[in-house]
Design a protein around this motif. Structure first.
Motif, PDB file in Angstrom:
ATOM      1  N   PHE A 126       0.805  -1.220   0.000  1.00  0.00           N
ATOM      2  CA  PHE A 126       0.000   0.000   0.000  1.00  0.00           C
ATOM      3  C   PHE A 126       0.838   1.269   0.000  1.00  0.00           C
ATOM      4  N   ASP A 127       2.112   1.115   0.296  1.00  0.00           N
ATOM      5  CA  ASP A 127       2.995   2.283   0.330  1.00  0.00           C
ATOM      6  C   ASP A 127       2.993   3.048  -0.985  1.00  0.00           C
ATOM      7  N   GLN A 128       2.783   2.332  -2.083  1.00  0.00           N
ATOM      8  CA  GLN A 128       2.813   2.982  -3.397  1.00  0.00           C
ATOM      9  C   GLN A 128       1.688   4.008  -3.573  1.00  0.00           C
ATOM     10  N   PHE A 129       0.632   3.907  -2.748  1.00  0.00           N
ATOM     11  CA  PHE A 129      -0.486   4.851  -2.870  1.00  0.00           C
ATOM     12  C   PHE A 129      -0.339   6.048  -1.940  1.00  0.00           C
ATOM     13  N   VAL A 130       0.683   6.012  -1.099  1.00  0.00           N
ATOM     14  CA  VAL A 130       0.862   7.080  -0.119  1.00  0.00           C
ATOM     15  C   VAL A 130       1.562   8.269  -0.790  1.00  0.00           C
ATOM     16  N   PRO A 131       0.964   9.452  -0.712  1.00  0.00           N
ATOM     17  CA  PRO A 131       1.571  10.633  -1.347  1.00  0.00           C
ATOM     18  C   PRO A 131       2.989  10.890  -0.834  1.00  0.00           C
ATOM     19  N   ALA A 132       3.797  11.464  -1.680  1.00  0.00           N
ATOM     20  CA  ALA A 132       5.174  11.776  -1.293  1.00  0.00           C
ATOM     21  C   ALA A 132       5.178  12.666  -0.066  1.00  0.00           C
ATOM     22  N   GLY A 133       6.038  12.373   0.864  1.00  0.00           N
ATOM     23  CA  GLY A 133       6.142  13.194   2.059  1.00  0.00           C
ATOM     24  C   GLY A 133       5.247  12.728   3.185  1.00  0.00           C
ATOM     25  N   PHE A 134       4.282  11.818   2.871  1.00  0.00           N
ATOM     26  CA  PHE A 134       3.390  11.290   3.906  1.00  0.00           C
ATOM     27  C   PHE A 134       4.049  10.069   4.545  1.00  0.00           C
ATOM     28  N   LEU A 135       3.702   9.820   5.790  1.00  0.00           N
ATOM     29  CA  LEU A 135       4.258   8.668   6.491  1.00  0.00           C
ATOM     30  C   LEU A 135       3.114   7.722   6.881  1.00  0.00           C
ATOM     31  N   ALA A 136       3.043   6.577   6.218  1.00  0.00           N
ATOM     32  CA  ALA A 136       1.981   5.608   6.520  1.00  0.00           C
ATOM     33  C   ALA A 136       2.314   4.837   7.781  1.00  0.00           C
ATOM     34  N   GLU A 137       1.321   4.637   8.621  1.00  0.00           N
ATOM     35  CA  GLU A 137       1.549   3.884   9.863  1.00  0.00           C
ATOM     36  C   GLU A 137       0.665   2.652   9.960  1.00  0.00           C
ATOM     37  N   GLY A 138      -0.257   2.508   9.035  1.00  0.00           N
ATOM     38  CA  GLY A 138      -1.132   1.342   9.066  1.00  0.00           C
ATOM     39  C   GLY A 138      -2.204   1.466   8.011  1.00  0.00           C
ATOM     40  N   HIS A 139      -3.013   0.450   7.878  1.00  0.00           N
ATOM     41  CA  HIS A 139      -4.125   0.518   6.941  1.00  0.00           C
ATOM     42  C   HIS A 139      -5.245  -0.391   7.412  1.00  0.00           C
ATOM     43  N   GLU A 140      -6.433  -0.078   6.967  1.00  0.00           N
ATOM     44  CA  GLU A 140      -7.575  -0.938   7.229  1.00  0.00           C
ATOM     45  C   GLU A 140      -8.221  -1.241   5.895  1.00  0.00           C
TER      46      GLU A 140
END
Ligand SMILES: [Zn+2]
Ligand SMILES: [Zn+2]
Length: 131
Positions: A96-110
């Motif tokens: 899912f990291d590929q969908f995270v905008p540049a500069g954003f930090l993903a910490e989880g998903h549902e």
């Protein structure tokens, strides 16, 4: 054993057998098998207490908040739009990291897949054959 303890244990044991997150009414119905006459207010109180100690976590579904025991392995949910029950499903495609905008930090998903559960899908099938 104290009445209050017995009630809480009944609520906790419901989650051991649950196929997915449960709503207060589902919890009450299942817990009444071991504690007949268990009131919905008591169930709400148990949920609150179990949330406070981190034993339960809430899960948002299209029909409201459900609860599941904390500390489960990473999993997702299937929401049946017919009977509105929510089921645990294992496995995760990840990436899912590929969908995270540049500069954003993903910490989880549902992730919740919606549709019809096995018994509702079968009923829909049978309905189609009649018409
Ligand atoms: Zn269903
Ligand atoms: Zn996942």
């Amino acid at each position: 054993m104290q009445k209050k303890t017995r009630q809480k244990q009944a609520v906790q044991s419901v989650f051991a057998a649950a196929a997915g997150p449960l709503g207060p009414q589902e919890i009450a119905a299942a817990a009444r098998e071991s504690v007949p006459g268990l009131g919905i207010a008591t169930v709400y109180r148990c949920i609150k207490e179990l949330m406070e100690v981190g034993w339960l976590v809430s899960v948002l579904t299209p029909v409201g908040t459900r609860f599941e025991s904390a500390g489960k392995e990473h999993h997702h949910h299937f929401f049946c739009s017919e009977c509105t029950r929510t089921f645990d499903i294992g496995g995760c495609v990840g990436g899912f990291d590929q969908f995270v905008p540049a500069g954003f930090l993903a910490e989880g998903h549902e992730l919740t897949i919606s549709g019809k559960c096995e018994s509702c899908a079968r009923r829909a099938d049978a309905g189609l054959m009649v018409t």
